[in-house]
Design a protein around this motif. Structure first.
Motif, PDB file in Angstrom:
ATOM      1  N   SER A  54       0.858  -1.187   0.000  1.00  0.00           N
ATOM      2  CA  SER A  54       0.000   0.000   0.000  1.00  0.00           C
ATOM      3  C   SER A  54       0.889   1.230   0.000  1.00  0.00           C
ATOM      4  N   SER A  55       0.318   2.375  -0.367  1.00  0.00           N
ATOM      5  CA  SER A  55       1.139   3.577  -0.535  1.00  0.00           C
ATOM      6  C   SER A  55       1.908   3.933   0.711  1.00  0.00           C
ATOM      7  N   ASP A  56       1.344   3.682   1.876  1.00  0.00           N
ATOM      8  CA  ASP A  56       2.042   4.189   3.062  1.00  0.00           C
ATOM      9  C   ASP A  56       3.153   3.277   3.536  1.00  0.00           C
ATOM     10  N   LYS A  57       3.455   2.239   2.768  1.00  0.00           N
ATOM     11  CA  LYS A  57       4.619   1.429   3.129  1.00  0.00           C
ATOM     12  C   LYS A  57       5.907   2.066   2.625  1.00  0.00           C
ATOM     13  N   TYR A  58       5.752   2.993   1.690  1.00  0.00           N
ATOM     14  CA  TYR A  58       6.933   3.586   1.073  1.00  0.00           C
ATOM     15  C   TYR A  58       7.096   5.024   1.534  1.00  0.00           C
ATOM     16  N   ILE A  59       8.291   5.539   1.339  1.00  0.00           N
ATOM     17  CA  ILE A  59       8.579   6.916   1.722  1.00  0.00           C
ATOM     18  C   ILE A  59       7.634   7.857   0.989  1.00  0.00           C
ATOM     19  N   ASP A  60       7.014   8.761   1.746  1.00  0.00           N
ATOM     20  CA  ASP A  60       5.948   9.601   1.207  1.00  0.00           C
ATOM     21  C   ASP A  60       6.346  10.374  -0.046  1.00  0.00           C
ATOM     22  N   SER A  61       7.463  11.093   0.044  1.00  0.00           N
ATOM     23  CA  SER A  61       7.789  11.953  -1.097  1.00  0.00           C
ATOM     24  C   SER A  61       7.961  11.143  -2.368  1.00  0.00           C
ATOM     25  N   LEU A  62       8.448   9.905  -2.239  1.00  0.00           N
ATOM     26  CA  LEU A  62       8.685   9.112  -3.432  1.00  0.00           C
ATOM     27  C   LEU A  62       7.381   8.576  -4.012  1.00  0.00           C
ATOM     28  N   ILE A  63       6.540   8.010  -3.167  1.00  0.00           N
ATOM     29  CA  ILE A  63       5.300   7.457  -3.695  1.00  0.00           C
ATOM     30  C   ILE A  63       4.427   8.596  -4.234  1.00  0.00           C
ATOM     31  N   ASP A  64       4.577   9.808  -3.669  1.00  0.00           N
ATOM     32  CA  ASP A  64       3.819  10.958  -4.183  1.00  0.00           C
ATOM     33  C   ASP A  64       4.193  11.267  -5.623  1.00  0.00           C
ATOM     34  N   VAL A  65       5.482  11.251  -5.917  1.00  0.00           N
ATOM     35  CA  VAL A  65       5.905  11.535  -7.292  1.00  0.00           C
ATOM     36  C   VAL A  65       5.362  10.470  -8.244  1.00  0.00           C
ATOM     37  N   LEU A  66       5.270   9.229  -7.740  1.00  0.00           N
ATOM     38  CA  LEU A  66       4.816   8.145  -8.601  1.00  0.00           C
ATOM     39  C   LEU A  66       3.291   8.117  -8.715  1.00  0.00           C
ATOM     40  N   THR A  67       2.634   9.010  -8.000  1.00  0.00           N
ATOM     41  CA  THR A  67       1.173   9.066  -8.049  1.00  0.00           C
ATOM     42  C   THR A  67       0.768  10.276  -8.851  1.00  0.00           C
ATOM     43  N   ILE A  68       0.135  10.047  -9.979  1.00  0.00           N
ATOM     44  CA  ILE A  68      -0.282  11.150 -10.837  1.00  0.00           C
ATOM     45  C   ILE A  68      -1.801  11.144 -10.892  1.00  0.00           C
ATOM     46  N   ASP A  69      -2.428  12.263 -10.522  1.00  0.00           N
ATOM     47  CA  ASP A  69      -3.893  12.363 -10.495  1.00  0.00           C
ATOM     48  C   ASP A  69      -4.507  11.238  -9.675  1.00  0.00           C
ATOM     49  N   ASP A  70      -3.940  10.970  -8.514  1.00  0.00           N
ATOM     50  CA  ASP A  70      -4.423   9.949  -7.588  1.00  0.00           C
ATOM     51  C   ASP A  70      -4.303   8.529  -8.131  1.00  0.00           C
ATOM     52  N   HIS A  71      -3.515   8.350  -9.189  1.00  0.00           N
ATOM     53  CA  HIS A  71      -3.280   6.981  -9.661  1.00  0.00           C
ATOM     54  C   HIS A  71      -1.798   6.660  -9.500  1.00  0.00           C
ATOM     55  N   VAL A  72      -1.523   5.517  -8.929  1.00  0.00           N
ATOM     56  CA  VAL A  72      -0.137   5.101  -8.739  1.00  0.00           C
ATOM     57  C   VAL A  72       0.317   4.323  -9.964  1.00  0.00           C
ATOM     58  N   TYR A  73       1.447   4.718 -10.563  1.00  0.00           N
ATOM     59  CA  TYR A  73       1.887   4.058 -11.780  1.00  0.00           C
ATOM     60  C   TYR A  73       3.092   3.163 -11.605  1.00  0.00           C
ATOM     61  N   ALA A  74       3.823   3.330 -10.517  1.00  0.00           N
ATOM     62  CA  ALA A  74       4.979   2.467 -10.288  1.00  0.00           C
ATOM     63  C   ALA A  74       5.289   2.465  -8.809  1.00  0.00           C
ATOM     64  N   LEU A  75       6.002   1.396  -8.391  1.00  0.00           N
ATOM     65  CA  LEU A  75       6.374   1.299  -6.982  1.00  0.00           C
ATOM     66  C   LEU A  75       7.878   1.444  -6.850  1.00  0.00           C
ATOM     67  N   PRO A  76       8.340   2.198  -5.833  1.00  0.00           N
ATOM     68  CA  PRO A  76       9.771   2.521  -5.772  1.00  0.00           C
ATOM     69  C   PRO A  76      10.615   1.393  -5.196  1.00  0.00           C
ATOM     70  N   THR A  77      11.842   1.282  -5.667  1.00  0.00           N
ATOM     71  CA  THR A  77      12.786   0.329  -5.076  1.00  0.00           C
ATOM     72  C   THR A  77      13.990   1.076  -4.530  1.00  0.00           C
ATOM     73  N   SER A  78      15.102   1.153  -5.269  1.00  0.00           N
ATOM     74  CA  SER A  78      16.314   1.700  -4.664  1.00  0.00           C
ATOM     75  C   SER A  78      16.388   3.213  -4.820  1.00  0.00           C
ATOM     76  N   ILE A  79      16.748   3.870  -3.730  1.00  0.00           N
ATOM     77  CA  ILE A  79      16.717   5.321  -3.721  1.00  0.00           C
ATOM     78  C   ILE A  79      18.099   5.909  -3.981  1.00  0.00           C
ATOM     79  N   ASN A  80      18.082   7.191  -4.299  1.00  0.00           N
ATOM     80  CA  ASN A  80      19.312   7.963  -4.343  1.00  0.00           C
ATOM     81  C   ASN A  80      19.032   9.284  -3.649  1.00  0.00           C
ATOM     82  N   THR A  81      19.858   9.665  -2.716  1.00  0.00           N
ATOM     83  CA  THR A  81      19.663  10.956  -2.094  1.00  0.00           C
ATOM     84  C   THR A  81      20.997  11.668  -1.977  1.00  0.00           C
ATOM     85  N   SER A  82      20.971  12.987  -1.918  1.00  0.00           N
ATOM     86  CA  SER A  82      22.211  13.776  -1.867  1.00  0.00           C
ATOM     87  C   SER A  82      22.859  13.616  -0.505  1.00  0.00           C
ATOM     88  N   LEU A  83      24.151  13.369  -0.544  1.00  0.00           N
ATOM     89  CA  LEU A  83      24.904  13.201   0.698  1.00  0.00           C
ATOM     90  C   LEU A  83      26.209  13.966   0.594  1.00  0.00           C
TER      91      LEU A  83
END
Lengths: 313, 299, 438
Positions: C104-133
């Motif tokens: 479900s959407s809330d199993k994943y990090i919010d900001s990421l699943i939000d980007v993958l949700t367009i017009d309240d439809h989820v099109y992909a599920l996230p796996t490996s992340i990249n963040t600035s360090l």
């Protein structure tokens, strides 16, 4: 008239018969080519033209027909398109001149009677078979503004404002032109084949009649290889305009630095295969570019009447 | 290589001619240095260790890891270089034969026979050369996929050659055929020979330099071509020589745009891949000269 | 006889064409990257045992080519960056997720699943992340330990490595200390730098802008109006430039010309990277660099500033797939905990909210010797890229190409930051006007 005599009489054909005979023979020889043309060129060309009239993107599913909008946008609004065409033209003309001269000079050197000719020939062929990444790496290394060999030499010779070569937008295109002048492989081989066709006796006669080497060059060599000069000029122009791999390596795939090495094929590649993957627009750009090359080639064909001489033997 | 006997004509033995030859020699050597530079760089990069090769661009290596690099390259499970070579040769032979046959025929047709509209047709053909190849590739790829021919005997990679699709080669043959002495052809026609037999018996053999040129260019072209194989070949057992290098280019590829390229391994693979081509050229160019000696009879 | 041959041939062709269209109904196709080969075979076997579906994976095939020729696999790899342009090739997963017990959407990090949700439809599920360090080279820090202690006012027992509460001044001080050069007749010649300069993409410069409170697009402009002439953007660009073009007391990174030399983090003679990419971890290890990570320093006086980037790989199902049930079952495994743990072995951190706990529960020998918890701290302050299709095109062609001119001395270079930013803004605004009208 005996049968044999009759057979030996040269056949004289009427104009009509001649025409048909020519046409028939032409078809016979070119049949395969004509089929190939339709299969491998005509069909894809039509399809690409149709593509250019849509707004299709790579992952976009269905696309819409937009007519000539893509073409209009490219001509009137797209600054990158204009810039890439300009730079491609400059590149093609300048590097073309360099390559033509280099390949002719080299072919002539290789055509002379020097020892170890075979070794030299093999050596000159090498840049042709070395993949572009190696060539790119070498020149990037040599021309490195801070650590490269060339600038080190220039610095020790006392030069103060060392050129920035491929790192500065104002000199990057020129640097690329310089490097591409070493792409003489194919043209050199072609020129060499043409030079070798010239019978040595011609030069002997000229020498005996007291003609200087320069005169021999102008009066014998140039006219006899003029069909090949024309061939190479066309080839070099098209090559220069379609040049991709050198610009890709030097420009890091995006016309770096600051769009100064952005040649048209690079820009088209970027449009089609980087976000947002506009295939329809890229197809339209390609067609516009094709028209430009067509125009240039027409001009070259017209000029060729002035210097190409056939059937000189 | 056997030394070629150099026959100097009397006018070539003068002092003037000698100085000219020395000058030529010097120029040849200078150009050779430039031509050899990339090869030099390849060789020294093959000698460097991983760290130096991928992060520095030195002209004189600090490290020496040549044997380690070779060992690594050959130990790689996907590096089946003999198989790749055979695959490439298969494609090359089919491509070269197809092109030489069909394009020489077409070029002869354009060179020999006059009729109205010929210039326009030739021009149309020439203009197809100017279309970016990548654009044409897509519809053809779709066609190959839909007919299921994509993976059969490398068909997509050489089938076009049998339809005179290399306009450059047609152009080349046309120019060469146009320089053939007309009287020779006329004489054969008078004797009642058919056009085809004139072609095969007289015109084509006289154009050995052109044929050898095409063979050389196609050998190098097929050998180094990555675009075609990348598009059509997915099965590892069908890989070609160009793949032998990209295995190592992509060794450390990850999602980011700037990944580590182990140039030392890449250089080793490149050098190995280059050897047959250099050999072929070294051999063929001797034949080149032999066929040329024969054409002195002309004119 | 001839007719029989003909029909045989035709049917062979037809069969081969058809066989491309209708695979056996329990085979799922997936296209992965070159480096993934061999890594997930066990996972695939496990999946087959559990569900009966077989996985047929290809490696290194370009997804664009596959989709463009209607040859796409059932499971498509995309990313938070690409999903908006790939949307039309991806199936809506929302109904499948509603019926799922695992995903479900809330199993994943919010900001990421939000980007993958367009017009309240989820099109992909996230796996490996990249963040600035903030990446740093421990060896280089160790060799300059005493100078760093002095410059940063540290005690003799304090660690000299970057700390979580660093601000830009600390970053600069450390950087200047770690930059070493020779003075020759031809000018100053740096052989070691404190930090890298990212000029090929926006991963450093844009982060400075975001951290200072600016943004690339004007808010409420639907991502069509450029905001680079704001005070924040000017200040950020000034800092970015000073870092490379300043005098010996301020400069600690290469300028555009020095970028062409051998100085790089990977080469071991640059001490820090601001931003970086987690995909490079594998390369750093291969080169034997002794490295670690820290959260990004923040602007002076803004310790809670946001601004690092976060993005992720994501997987969706093709709209043309016949195997939706099986594909979704695979996604449940792949983007869930089993997949996350397998990917972690190869340095990939997954987008699950409980990833940090998952990692902590691994046995000692599977832990990495870098400060992995930093990744999770950094994620909290990170922002996703603007969800705008032409963003990278605009950045590449109009923005970074102009910024480049600020970053060197010589013919064609510029020094007026405000003028350059104004030029960029007018070009970008003109571009969007051309695309969408006024």
């Amino acid at each position: 008239m005996s049968k044999i005599e009759g057979a030996m009489k040269p056949r004289k054909l009427s104009f009509r018969q001649n025409f048909h005979r020519n046409y028939k023979h032409f078809l016979m020889f070119s049949a395969v080519g004509i089929v190939g043309f339709f299969l491998f060129y005509f069909y894809p060309i039509i399809r690409t033209f149709i593509l250019s009239l849509t707004d299709k993107t790579l992952y976009g599913g269905d696309s819409q027909y937009v007519g000539f909008e893509n073409y209009m946008y490219a001509i009137t609004q797209d600054a990158m398109f204009t810039k890439s065409i300009q730079q491609s033209l400059i590149f093609a003309v300048c590097s073309g001149v360099f390559v033509l001269i280099t390949s002719l000079v080299l072919a002539m050197l290789l055509n002379s009677k020097v020892k170890m000719l075979g070794t030299f020939r093999t050596i000159y062929f090498l840049p042709f078979i070395i993949p572009s990444f190696a060539v790119g790496a070498v020149y990037k290394n040599l021309l490195n503004p801070s650590t490269g060999l060339i600038n080190n030499i220039l610095g020790s010779l006392g030069m103060s404002d060392l050129p920035l070569w491929y790192a500065s937008p104002s000199s990057a295109l020129f640097t690329m032109i310089l490097i591409s002048s070493f792409g003489f492989g194919v043209k050199m081989v072609v020129f060499l084949a043409a030079l070798q066709e010239i019978p040595e006796e011609f030069y002997e006669v000229a020498e005996l009649e007291g003609a200087s080497k320069w005169q021999q060059f102008i009066k014998i060599t140039l006219p006899m290889i003029s069909p090949m000069i024309f061939f190479n000029v066309i080839l070099i122009t098209i090559d220069g305009l379609r040049s991709f791999s050198l610009a890709f390596v030097m420009g890091n795939g995006s016309g770096w630095p600051s769009n100064s090495t952005l040649l048209f094929p690079i820009y088209m590649f970027m449009t089609a295969f980087n976000m947002p993957f506009r295939l329809g627009y890229a197809a339209a750009m390609a067609w516009l570019f094709f028209l430009i090359i067509l125009g240039l080639t027409l001009v070259q064909f017209a000029i060729s009447k002035l210097y190409v001489k056939k059937d000189l033997r | 290589m056997a030394k070629q006997a150099i026959h100097l004509k009397p006018y070539e033995k003068t002092k003037e001619a000698k100085t000219r030859r020395v000058f030529t020699y010097i120029l040849l050597v200078l150009f050779s240095l430039v031509a050899l530079l990339p090869l030099y760089y390849l060789i020294i990069t093959a000698m460097k260790d991983l760290s130096e090769a991928s992060t520095q661009a030195t002209m004189f290596p600090h490290s020496f890891a040549l044997f380690d690099n070779f060992r690594f390259v050959f130990a790689h499970p996907d590096y089946t270089v003999v198989r790749m070579f055979l695959n490439t040769m298969f494609i090359f032979v089919l491509k070269a034969t197809g092109t030489i046959l069909t394009c020489s025929l077409a070029g002869y047709g354009f060179a020999m026979f006059k009729f109205p509209g010929k210039k326009i047709i030739f021009f149309a053909l020439l203009s197809t050369m100017m279309i970016p190849g990548e654009l044409l590739g897509v519809p053809i790829y779709e066609f190959m996929v839909n007919t299921g021919l994509k993976e059969v005997a490398f068909i997509p990679l050489w089938i076009a050659a049998w339809f005179a699709t290399d306009v450059f080669v047609i152009f080349l043959f046309k120019q060469f055929f146009e320089t053939l002495p007309k009287p020779l052809i006329e004489a054969a026609r008078m004797e009642g020979a058919s056009e085809l037999s004139i072609f095969f018996r007289i015109a084509l053999p006289l154009n050995k330099p052109a044929i050898i040129t095409v063979i050389l260019l196609y050998f190098v072209g097929t050998y180094n071509d990555l675009y075609g194989p990348a598009l059509y070949i997915s099965d590892k057992s069908n890989w070609v020589m160009a793949n032998s290098i990209t295995i190592f280019e992509n060794l450390y590829q990850s999602g980011s745009s700037s990944y580590l390229v182990p140039w030392n391994y890449v250089s080793v693979a490149t050098l190995i891949a280059m050897m047959p081509v250099v050999l072929v050229f070294a051999l063929l160019q001797k034949q080149f000269m032999q066929s040329v000696a024969g054409t002195g009879i002309k004119g | 006889m001839f007719k029989v041959q003909n029909t045989l041939l035709l049917s062979v062709f037809a069969l081969s064409a058809l066989s491309g269209c209708n695979p056996a109904s329990n085979v799922l196709q997936i296209a992965l990257d070159v480096e993934d080969e061999g890594r997930y075979d066990e996972l695939f076997t496990y999946f087959t045992e559990q569900t009966g579906y077989e996985i047929k994976a290809t490696y290194g095939q370009d997804i664009g080519k596959l989709i463009g020729t209607k040859n796409e696999p059932d499971i498509i790899k995309t990313s938070t960056v690409l999903v908006s342009s790939m949307k039309n090739s991806l199936r809506d997963l929302t109904p499948l997720m509603a019926d799922s017990e695992i995903v479900s959407s809330d199993k994943y990090i919010d900001s990421l699943i939000d980007v993958l949700t367009i017009d309240d439809h989820v099109y992909a599920l996230p796996t490996s992340i990249n963040t600035s360090l903030l990446y740093y080279n421990k060896t280089l820090f160790d060799s300059s330990a005493s100078e760093l202690r002095e410059a940063l006012g540290l005690g003799p027992d304090d660690s000299v490595y970057p700390r979580a509460d660093w601000d830009y001044d600390d970053y600069q001080t450390a950087g200047v200390t770690l930059s070493k050069y020779n003075v020759t007749t031809q000018g100053t010649n740096y052989y070691q730098f404190g930090a890298e300069t990212q000029l090929n993409w926006w991963g450093e410069w844009l982060v400075y802008i975001n951290q200072m409170g600016g943004s690339f697009y004007e808010p409420d402009s639907n991502n069509h109006v450029c905001a680079l002439t704001s005070q924040e953007a000017i200040a950020a660009t000034t800092f970015f430039r000073e870092k490379s073009m300043g005098d010996a007391n301020a400069k600690f990174a290469p300028d555009a010309i020095e970028l062409t030399s051998d100085a790089s983090f990977m080469g071991g003679n640059v001490a820090m990277i601001f931003g970086g990419h987690m995909g490079d971890w594998y390369s750093y290890d291969a080169l034997g660099i002794d490295w670690d990570i820290q959260v990004l320093p923040t602007p002076v006086g803004l310790p809670s500033a946001r601004g690092g980037e976060i993005s992720a790989d994501a997987f969706g199902i093709s709209v043309r797939s016949d195997n939706v049930e099986g594909a979704f079952a695979f996604l449940e495994l792949w983007t869930g905990e089993e997949g996350a743990l397998q990917m972690y072995k190869y340095g990939k951190v997954s987008a699950l909210k409980n990833m940090e706990t998952l990692i902590a529960s691994l046995p000692e020998d599977e832990q990495k010797d870098i400060s992995i918890e930093v990744v999770f701290d950094a994620m909290e302050k990170a922002l996703t890229l603007p969800n705008e299709r032409d963003f990278s095109k605009v950045m590449r062609e109009m923005v970074m190409s102009e910024i480049y001119l600020l970053m060197y001395d010589g013919r064609g270079s510029k020094s007026d930051i405000v003028q350059v930013l104004t030029t960029i803004k007018s070009n970008v605004d003109a571009y969007y006007r051309g695309l969408y009208g006024e």
